[in-house]
Motif scaffolding. Structure first.
Motif, PDB file in Angstrom:
ATOM      1  N   SER A 207      26.739 -26.435  10.682  1.00  0.00           N
ATOM      2  CA  SER A 207      26.580 -25.095  11.236  1.00  0.00           C
ATOM      3  C   SER A 207      26.149 -24.143  10.133  1.00  0.00           C
ATOM      4  O   SER A 207      26.264 -24.443   8.935  1.00  0.00           O
ATOM      5  CB  SER A 207      27.899 -24.624  11.854  1.00  0.00           C
ATOM      6  N   VAL A 251      19.860 -28.392  12.781  1.00  0.00           N
ATOM      7  CA  VAL A 251      20.198 -27.079  13.315  1.00  0.00           C
ATOM      8  C   VAL A 251      18.965 -26.184  13.265  1.00  0.00           C
ATOM      9  O   VAL A 251      18.109 -26.318  12.383  1.00  0.00           O
ATOM     10  CB  VAL A 251      21.370 -26.446  12.529  1.00  0.00           C
ATOM     11  N   GLY A 273      26.017 -25.655  19.160  1.00  0.00           N
ATOM     12  CA  GLY A 273      27.070 -26.308  18.391  1.00  0.00           C
ATOM     13  C   GLY A 273      28.403 -25.618  18.574  1.00  0.00           C
ATOM     14  O   GLY A 273      29.453 -26.262  18.607  1.00  0.00           O
ATOM     15  N   ASP A 274      28.395 -24.288  18.694  1.00  0.00           N
ATOM     16  CA  ASP A 274      29.638 -23.542  18.873  1.00  0.00           C
ATOM     17  C   ASP A 274      30.312 -23.918  20.193  1.00  0.00           C
ATOM     18  O   ASP A 274      31.508 -24.191  20.244  1.00  0.00           O
ATOM     19  CB  ASP A 274      29.373 -22.041  18.846  1.00  0.00           C
TER      20      ASP A 274
END
Length: 395
Positions: A207, A251, A273-274
Protein backbone atom coordinates in the motif's frame (compact mmCIF):
# COMPACT_ATOMS: atom_id res chain seq x y z
CA UNK A 1 3.23 10.58 20.55
CA UNK A 2 2.67 14.12 21.98
CA UNK A 3 -0.74 15.58 21.09
CA UNK A 4 -0.62 19.23 20.01
CA UNK A 5 -3.83 21.10 20.87
CA UNK A 6 -4.57 23.91 18.46
CA UNK A 7 -7.30 26.56 18.23
CA UNK A 8 -10.34 25.28 16.33
CA UNK A 9 -9.68 27.34 13.18
CA UNK A 10 -6.11 26.17 12.89
CA UNK A 11 -7.17 22.63 13.64
CA UNK A 12 -9.76 22.59 10.86
CA UNK A 13 -7.28 24.09 8.41
CA UNK A 14 -4.68 21.51 9.39
CA UNK A 15 -7.22 18.72 9.01
CA UNK A 16 -8.08 19.91 5.52
CA UNK A 17 -4.46 19.94 4.47
CA UNK A 18 -3.85 16.48 5.91
CA UNK A 19 -6.90 15.01 4.23
CA UNK A 20 -6.03 16.57 0.88
CA UNK A 21 -2.53 15.16 1.02
CA UNK A 22 -3.51 11.71 2.23
CA UNK A 23 -7.02 11.17 0.87
CA UNK A 24 -8.69 7.97 1.93
CA UNK A 25 -6.22 7.18 4.71
CA UNK A 26 -8.02 8.69 7.71
CA UNK A 27 -10.91 10.77 8.96
CA UNK A 28 -11.31 14.19 10.58
CA UNK A 29 -13.18 14.82 13.84
CA UNK A 30 -14.32 18.35 14.69
CA UNK A 31 -13.95 19.79 18.16
CA UNK A 32 -16.96 21.07 20.12
CA UNK A 33 -18.48 24.39 19.01
CA UNK A 34 -18.00 27.38 21.35
CA UNK A 35 -20.44 30.26 21.98
CA UNK A 36 -19.59 33.46 20.17
CA UNK A 37 -18.79 36.45 22.38
CA UNK A 38 -18.13 34.39 25.48
CA UNK A 39 -15.76 36.06 27.93
CA UNK A 40 -14.81 32.79 29.50
CA UNK A 41 -11.47 31.27 28.45
CA UNK A 42 -11.93 29.30 25.24
CA UNK A 43 -11.81 25.57 25.66
CA UNK A 44 -9.10 24.02 23.51
CA UNK A 45 -10.51 22.06 20.58
CA UNK A 46 -9.98 18.35 20.64
CA UNK A 47 -7.06 17.29 18.47
CA UNK A 48 -8.11 16.17 15.00
CA UNK A 49 -7.03 12.57 14.32
CA UNK A 50 -4.63 12.74 11.40
CA UNK A 51 -4.49 10.12 8.71
CA UNK A 52 -2.69 7.00 9.92
CA UNK A 53 1.05 7.57 9.51
CA UNK A 54 3.09 5.45 7.17
CA UNK A 55 4.94 2.36 8.25
CA UNK A 56 7.48 3.43 10.90
CA UNK A 57 10.86 4.02 9.30
CA UNK A 58 9.52 4.15 5.74
CA UNK A 59 10.84 7.08 3.67
CA UNK A 60 7.91 9.46 3.08
CA UNK A 61 6.25 9.31 -0.31
CA UNK A 62 7.49 12.19 -2.47
CA UNK A 63 4.06 12.83 -3.99
CA UNK A 64 0.86 11.67 -2.22
CA UNK A 65 -0.76 11.30 -5.63
CA UNK A 66 2.02 9.19 -7.10
CA UNK A 67 3.90 6.45 -5.26
CA UNK A 68 6.26 6.18 -8.25
CA UNK A 69 7.32 9.84 -8.18
CA UNK A 70 10.91 8.86 -7.33
CA UNK A 71 11.18 6.66 -10.44
CA UNK A 72 11.53 9.33 -13.11
CA UNK A 73 14.24 9.08 -15.81
CA UNK A 74 17.61 10.24 -14.54
CA UNK A 75 16.66 10.07 -10.86
CA UNK A 76 19.35 7.53 -10.03
CA UNK A 77 20.33 7.20 -6.40
CA UNK A 78 23.97 7.97 -5.56
CA UNK A 79 24.17 4.30 -4.54
CA UNK A 80 23.58 3.07 -8.12
CA UNK A 81 24.55 5.93 -10.41
CA UNK A 82 27.95 4.44 -11.26
CA UNK A 83 26.74 0.88 -11.83
CA UNK A 84 27.01 -0.30 -15.43
CA UNK A 85 23.68 -0.67 -17.19
CA UNK A 86 22.86 -4.36 -17.53
CA UNK A 87 19.95 -6.79 -17.89
CA UNK A 88 20.24 -9.83 -15.60
CA UNK A 89 18.27 -12.86 -16.82
CA UNK A 90 17.73 -15.92 -14.57
CA UNK A 91 17.51 -19.06 -16.71
CA UNK A 92 15.36 -21.44 -14.69
CA UNK A 93 16.23 -24.55 -16.70
CA UNK A 94 19.93 -23.76 -17.18
CA UNK A 95 20.78 -22.70 -13.60
CA UNK A 96 22.52 -19.60 -14.90
CA UNK A 97 22.08 -15.85 -15.17
CA UNK A 98 22.66 -14.31 -18.59
CA UNK A 99 23.99 -10.75 -18.47
CA UNK A 100 22.98 -8.52 -21.39
CA UNK A 101 24.53 -5.20 -22.37
CA UNK A 102 21.45 -3.14 -23.34
CA UNK A 103 23.55 -0.85 -25.53
CA UNK A 104 24.52 -3.70 -27.86
CA UNK A 105 21.75 -6.24 -27.16
CA UNK A 106 24.46 -8.84 -26.62
CA UNK A 107 24.98 -11.40 -23.84
CA UNK A 108 28.33 -10.44 -22.32
CA UNK A 109 28.48 -12.89 -19.41
CA UNK A 110 26.87 -16.06 -18.08
CA UNK A 111 26.94 -16.57 -14.31
CA UNK A 112 26.45 -20.09 -12.84
CA UNK A 113 24.01 -19.99 -9.90
CA UNK A 114 21.89 -22.46 -7.91
CA UNK A 115 19.12 -24.81 -9.00
CA UNK A 116 16.09 -23.25 -10.69
CA UNK A 117 16.73 -19.50 -10.44
CA UNK A 118 13.39 -17.70 -10.66
CA UNK A 119 13.93 -13.97 -10.12
CA UNK A 120 16.80 -11.47 -9.86
CA UNK A 121 15.84 -9.09 -7.05
CA UNK A 122 17.43 -5.73 -6.11
CA UNK A 123 17.95 -5.40 -2.34
CA UNK A 124 16.18 -2.65 -0.37
CA UNK A 125 19.40 -0.61 -0.16
CA UNK A 126 19.96 -1.31 -3.89
CA UNK A 127 23.54 -2.46 -3.33
CA UNK A 128 22.98 -6.16 -4.09
CA UNK A 129 21.10 -8.27 -6.62
CA UNK A 130 19.74 -11.49 -5.11
CA UNK A 131 19.19 -14.48 -7.41
CA UNK A 132 16.34 -16.65 -6.06
CA UNK A 133 17.45 -20.26 -6.54
CA UNK A 134 14.07 -21.81 -5.79
CA UNK A 135 14.90 -25.54 -5.77
CA UNK A 136 18.52 -25.02 -4.79
CA UNK A 137 17.30 -23.36 -1.58
CA UNK A 138 19.84 -20.56 -1.82
CA UNK A 139 20.12 -16.89 -2.70
CA UNK A 140 23.13 -15.94 -4.83
CA UNK A 141 24.28 -12.33 -4.33
CA UNK A 142 25.56 -10.43 -7.36
CA UNK A 143 27.53 -7.21 -7.01
CA UNK A 144 25.99 -4.86 -9.64
CA UNK A 145 29.14 -2.71 -9.61
CA UNK A 146 31.31 -5.58 -10.86
CA UNK A 147 28.83 -8.20 -12.07
CA UNK A 148 30.50 -10.80 -9.86
CA UNK A 149 28.57 -13.40 -7.87
CA UNK A 150 29.27 -13.93 -4.18
CA UNK A 151 28.86 -16.88 -1.82
CA UNK A 152 25.31 -18.30 -1.86
CA UNK A 153 23.20 -17.89 1.28
CA UNK A 154 21.04 -20.80 2.44
CA UNK A 155 17.35 -19.87 2.28
CA UNK A 156 14.64 -22.51 1.90
CA UNK A 157 12.23 -22.32 -1.06
CA UNK A 158 12.96 -18.75 -2.23
CA UNK A 159 10.56 -18.47 -5.16
CA UNK A 160 10.45 -14.69 -4.87
CA UNK A 161 11.77 -11.98 -2.59
CA UNK A 162 10.43 -8.66 -1.32
CA UNK A 163 11.47 -6.03 1.23
CA UNK A 164 9.34 -4.08 3.68
CA UNK A 165 9.20 -0.37 2.73
CA UNK A 166 11.21 0.60 5.81
CA UNK A 167 13.98 -1.84 4.91
CA UNK A 168 13.56 -3.70 8.20
CA UNK A 169 12.83 -7.13 6.74
CA UNK A 170 13.22 -9.21 3.62
CA UNK A 171 10.15 -11.33 2.84
CA UNK A 172 10.71 -14.67 1.15
CA UNK A 173 7.79 -16.00 -0.85
CA UNK A 174 8.20 -19.67 0.06
CA UNK A 175 5.73 -20.98 -2.50
CA UNK A 176 5.83 -24.74 -1.89
CA UNK A 177 6.44 -24.37 1.85
CA UNK A 178 3.22 -22.30 2.10
CA UNK A 179 5.00 -19.63 4.11
CA UNK A 180 5.84 -15.96 4.14
CA UNK A 181 9.23 -15.80 5.84
CA UNK A 182 10.40 -12.49 7.29
CA UNK A 183 14.20 -12.36 7.37
CA UNK A 184 17.05 -10.00 8.14
CA UNK A 185 17.53 -8.08 4.85
CA UNK A 186 21.32 -8.45 4.94
CA UNK A 187 22.13 -11.80 6.55
CA UNK A 188 18.83 -13.44 5.54
CA UNK A 189 18.54 -14.97 9.02
CA UNK A 190 14.96 -16.04 9.75
CA UNK A 191 13.03 -13.64 12.00
CA UNK A 192 9.43 -14.82 11.74
CA UNK A 193 7.64 -17.48 9.74
CA UNK A 194 4.02 -16.85 8.76
CA UNK A 195 2.28 -20.05 7.62
CA UNK A 196 -0.49 -19.52 5.06
CA UNK A 197 -3.42 -21.70 4.04
CA UNK A 198 -3.31 -20.82 0.35
CA UNK A 199 -1.06 -22.52 -2.21
CA UNK A 200 1.71 -20.88 -4.23
CA UNK A 201 2.43 -17.47 -2.70
CA UNK A 202 4.46 -15.72 -5.36
CA UNK A 203 4.01 -11.97 -5.97
CA UNK A 204 3.06 -8.91 -3.93
CA UNK A 205 2.93 -5.14 -3.69
CA UNK A 206 2.55 -2.66 -0.83
CA UNK A 207 0.00 0.00 0.00
CA UNK A 208 1.04 3.63 -0.38
CA UNK A 209 1.61 3.97 3.37
CA UNK A 210 3.43 0.61 3.51
CA UNK A 211 1.21 -0.70 6.29
CA UNK A 212 -0.05 -3.70 4.36
CA UNK A 213 0.68 -5.70 1.24
CA UNK A 214 -1.40 -7.84 -1.11
CA UNK A 215 -0.08 -11.31 -2.02
CA UNK A 216 -1.15 -13.56 -4.90
CA UNK A 217 -1.51 -17.32 -4.36
CA UNK A 218 -1.00 -18.91 -7.76
CA UNK A 219 -2.05 -22.50 -7.19
CA UNK A 220 -5.22 -21.94 -5.18
CA UNK A 221 -6.44 -18.78 -6.93
CA UNK A 222 -6.46 -16.64 -3.79
CA UNK A 223 -5.31 -13.27 -2.50
CA UNK A 224 -3.93 -12.42 0.94
CA UNK A 225 -3.79 -9.10 2.76
CA UNK A 226 -0.88 -8.94 5.21
CA UNK A 227 -0.19 -6.41 7.97
CA UNK A 228 3.43 -5.36 7.38
CA UNK A 229 4.33 -4.32 10.93
CA UNK A 230 2.50 -7.13 12.73
CA UNK A 231 3.63 -9.65 10.11
CA UNK A 232 0.20 -11.28 10.10
CA UNK A 233 -2.36 -12.26 7.46
CA UNK A 234 -5.40 -10.07 8.15
CA UNK A 235 -7.66 -11.00 5.22
CA UNK A 236 -7.98 -13.68 2.56
CA UNK A 237 -10.26 -14.23 -0.41
CA UNK A 238 -10.84 -16.64 -3.27
CA UNK A 239 -10.86 -15.09 -6.74
CA UNK A 240 -14.25 -15.40 -8.50
CA UNK A 241 -12.96 -17.48 -11.40
CA UNK A 242 -12.68 -21.24 -11.60
CA UNK A 243 -9.03 -22.18 -12.09
CA UNK A 244 -7.67 -18.68 -11.43
CA UNK A 245 -3.86 -18.43 -11.31
CA UNK A 246 -2.89 -14.92 -10.10
CA UNK A 247 0.61 -13.71 -10.84
CA UNK A 248 2.14 -10.24 -10.57
CA UNK A 249 0.65 -7.58 -8.27
CA UNK A 250 0.98 -3.82 -8.69
CA UNK A 251 -0.52 -0.79 -6.94
CA UNK A 252 -1.75 2.20 -8.97
CA UNK A 253 0.22 5.46 -8.88
CA UNK A 254 -2.39 7.09 -6.63
CA UNK A 255 -2.22 4.11 -4.27
CA UNK A 256 -5.96 3.50 -4.36
CA UNK A 257 -6.14 0.42 -6.58
CA UNK A 258 -4.35 -2.90 -6.80
CA UNK A 259 -3.99 -4.82 -10.06
CA UNK A 260 -3.36 -8.58 -10.14
CA UNK A 261 -2.40 -10.36 -13.36
CA UNK A 262 -4.08 -13.75 -13.88
CA UNK A 263 -2.70 -16.18 -16.47
CA UNK A 264 -5.81 -18.37 -16.52
CA UNK A 265 -8.48 -15.65 -16.32
CA UNK A 266 -6.52 -13.94 -19.13
CA UNK A 267 -6.72 -10.51 -17.59
CA UNK A 268 -6.10 -8.26 -14.61
CA UNK A 269 -8.11 -8.28 -11.39
CA UNK A 270 -8.88 -4.77 -10.11
CA UNK A 271 -9.61 -4.11 -6.43
CA UNK A 272 -9.30 -1.64 -3.59
CA UNK A 273 -6.61 -2.79 -1.23
CA UNK A 274 -8.15 -0.89 1.68
CA UNK A 275 -11.59 -2.46 1.22
CA UNK A 276 -10.26 -5.77 -0.10
CA UNK A 277 -13.59 -6.37 -1.80
CA UNK A 278 -14.32 -8.93 -4.53
CA UNK A 279 -12.27 -7.73 -7.52
CA UNK A 280 -13.44 -7.15 -11.07
CA UNK A 281 -11.70 -8.65 -14.09
CA UNK A 282 -10.23 -6.54 -16.89
CA UNK A 283 -9.56 -8.89 -19.85
CA UNK A 284 -6.18 -8.24 -21.51
CA UNK A 285 -4.99 -11.36 -23.34
CA UNK A 286 -4.15 -15.02 -23.03
CA UNK A 287 -1.72 -15.82 -20.22
CA UNK A 288 -1.68 -12.34 -18.62
CA UNK A 289 1.41 -12.37 -16.46
CA UNK A 290 3.45 -9.27 -15.52
CA UNK A 291 2.71 -5.64 -14.59
CA UNK A 292 5.19 -2.79 -15.17
CA UNK A 293 4.74 0.96 -14.67
CA UNK A 294 6.02 3.54 -17.17
CA UNK A 295 8.53 6.13 -15.99
CA UNK A 296 5.91 8.91 -16.13
CA UNK A 297 3.42 6.81 -14.12
CA UNK A 298 0.81 7.16 -16.86
CA UNK A 299 0.83 3.64 -18.29
CA UNK A 300 1.14 0.03 -17.20
CA UNK A 301 2.63 -2.60 -19.51
CA UNK A 302 0.96 -6.03 -19.29
CA UNK A 303 2.65 -8.96 -21.07
CA UNK A 304 0.26 -11.70 -22.17
CA UNK A 305 2.53 -14.74 -22.18
CA UNK A 306 0.13 -17.10 -23.91
CA UNK A 307 -0.31 -15.03 -27.07
CA UNK A 308 2.92 -13.05 -27.48
CA UNK A 309 1.39 -9.62 -26.88
CA UNK A 310 1.71 -6.69 -24.50
CA UNK A 311 -1.39 -4.75 -23.45
CA UNK A 312 -1.03 -1.11 -22.36
CA UNK A 313 -3.27 0.32 -19.63
CA UNK A 314 -3.67 4.10 -19.39
CA UNK A 315 -4.11 5.27 -15.78
CA UNK A 316 -5.57 8.76 -16.49
CA UNK A 317 -8.08 7.24 -18.93
CA UNK A 318 -8.61 4.15 -16.74
CA UNK A 319 -8.68 1.81 -19.73
CA UNK A 320 -6.61 -0.30 -22.11
CA UNK A 321 -5.45 1.83 -25.02
CA UNK A 322 -2.95 -0.28 -27.01
CA UNK A 323 -1.91 -3.83 -27.72
CA UNK A 324 1.50 -4.66 -29.14
CA UNK A 325 2.24 -7.94 -30.91
CA UNK A 326 5.68 -9.50 -30.97
CA UNK A 327 6.69 -10.39 -34.53
CA UNK A 328 7.00 -14.17 -34.86
CA UNK A 329 5.16 -14.56 -31.54
CA UNK A 330 6.85 -15.36 -28.26
CA UNK A 331 6.13 -15.84 -24.56
CA UNK A 332 6.65 -12.43 -22.84
CA UNK A 333 6.82 -12.99 -19.11
CA UNK A 334 8.60 -10.97 -16.41
CA UNK A 335 10.97 -8.02 -16.69
CA UNK A 336 11.25 -4.28 -16.24
CA UNK A 337 11.63 -0.85 -17.81
CA UNK A 338 14.96 0.76 -18.70
CA UNK A 339 16.24 3.60 -16.54
CA UNK A 340 15.32 6.16 -19.20
CA UNK A 341 11.89 4.61 -19.70
CA UNK A 342 12.37 4.02 -23.42
CA UNK A 343 12.66 0.23 -23.46
CA UNK A 344 10.56 -2.54 -21.92
CA UNK A 345 12.60 -5.68 -21.29
CA UNK A 346 10.79 -9.01 -20.98
CA UNK A 347 11.92 -12.63 -20.75
CA UNK A 348 10.56 -15.15 -23.27
CA UNK A 349 9.80 -17.93 -20.83
CA UNK A 350 9.23 -20.73 -23.33
CA UNK A 351 11.44 -19.46 -26.14
CA UNK A 352 14.87 -19.12 -24.46
CA UNK A 353 15.05 -15.46 -25.44
CA UNK A 354 14.64 -11.90 -24.20
CA UNK A 355 12.65 -9.13 -25.90
CA UNK A 356 13.49 -5.43 -25.98
CA UNK A 357 10.42 -3.33 -26.87
CA UNK A 358 10.14 0.39 -27.66
CA UNK A 359 7.73 1.88 -25.08
CA UNK A 360 6.49 4.58 -27.49
CA UNK A 361 5.83 2.55 -30.62
CA UNK A 362 5.62 -0.99 -29.26
CA UNK A 363 8.16 -2.05 -31.87
CA UNK A 364 10.44 -4.96 -31.06
CA UNK A 365 14.00 -3.63 -30.91
CA UNK A 366 15.77 -6.91 -30.28
CA UNK A 367 15.21 -10.61 -29.63
CA UNK A 368 18.20 -12.01 -27.74
CA UNK A 369 18.95 -15.74 -27.24
CA UNK A 370 19.63 -16.71 -23.61
CA UNK A 371 19.49 -19.89 -21.53
CA UNK A 372 16.55 -22.22 -20.96
CA UNK A 373 13.43 -20.99 -19.20
CA UNK A 374 14.29 -17.29 -18.72
CA UNK A 375 12.05 -15.81 -16.05
CA UNK A 376 12.20 -12.79 -13.68
CA UNK A 377 14.85 -10.61 -15.31
CA UNK A 378 16.06 -7.40 -13.68
CA UNK A 379 17.01 -4.25 -15.55
CA UNK A 380 19.64 -2.49 -13.46
CA UNK A 381 20.25 0.13 -12.27
CA UNK A 382 16.91 1.91 -12.15
CA UNK A 383 15.68 5.20 -10.63
CA UNK A 384 14.28 5.21 -7.12
CA UNK A 385 15.29 5.63 -3.49
CA UNK A 386 14.82 2.01 -2.36
CA UNK A 387 13.66 -1.35 -3.68
CA UNK A 388 10.60 -3.31 -2.60
CA UNK A 389 11.93 -6.38 -4.39
CA UNK A 390 10.67 -8.66 -7.18
CA UNK A 391 12.40 -7.72 -10.48
CA UNK A 392 12.66 -4.11 -9.38
CA UNK A 393 9.76 -2.27 -7.71
CA UNK A 394 11.11 1.09 -6.61
CA UNK A 395 9.79 3.97 -4.53
Amino acid sequence: MTTIRLPRKATVLLAGLVLAALAGCGSAEKGPAEALGSKAPAKPARAVPAAPPGLPGMPPVLDPNDVYAADRPGMLSPVVKDFPSRVYVPNTNSNTVSVIDPATYQVIDTIPVGVQPQHVVPSWDMKTLWVNNNRGHTLTPINPATGEAGKPVEVHDPYNLYFTPNGKYAIVMASLDKELVFRDPHTMDRVKTVPVTCFGVNHADFSADGRYFIVSCEFSGELLKVDTEKMEVIAQQKLPFEGAMPQDVKVSPDGKTFYVADMMAHGVWVLSGDKFETPKLLPTGKGCHGLYISRDSKEMYIPNRGEGTISVFDFPQNKLTKKWELPDGGSPDMGGVSADGKVLWLSGRYNSEVYAIDTVTGKQLARIPVGGGPHGLAVYPQPGRYSLGHTGVFR
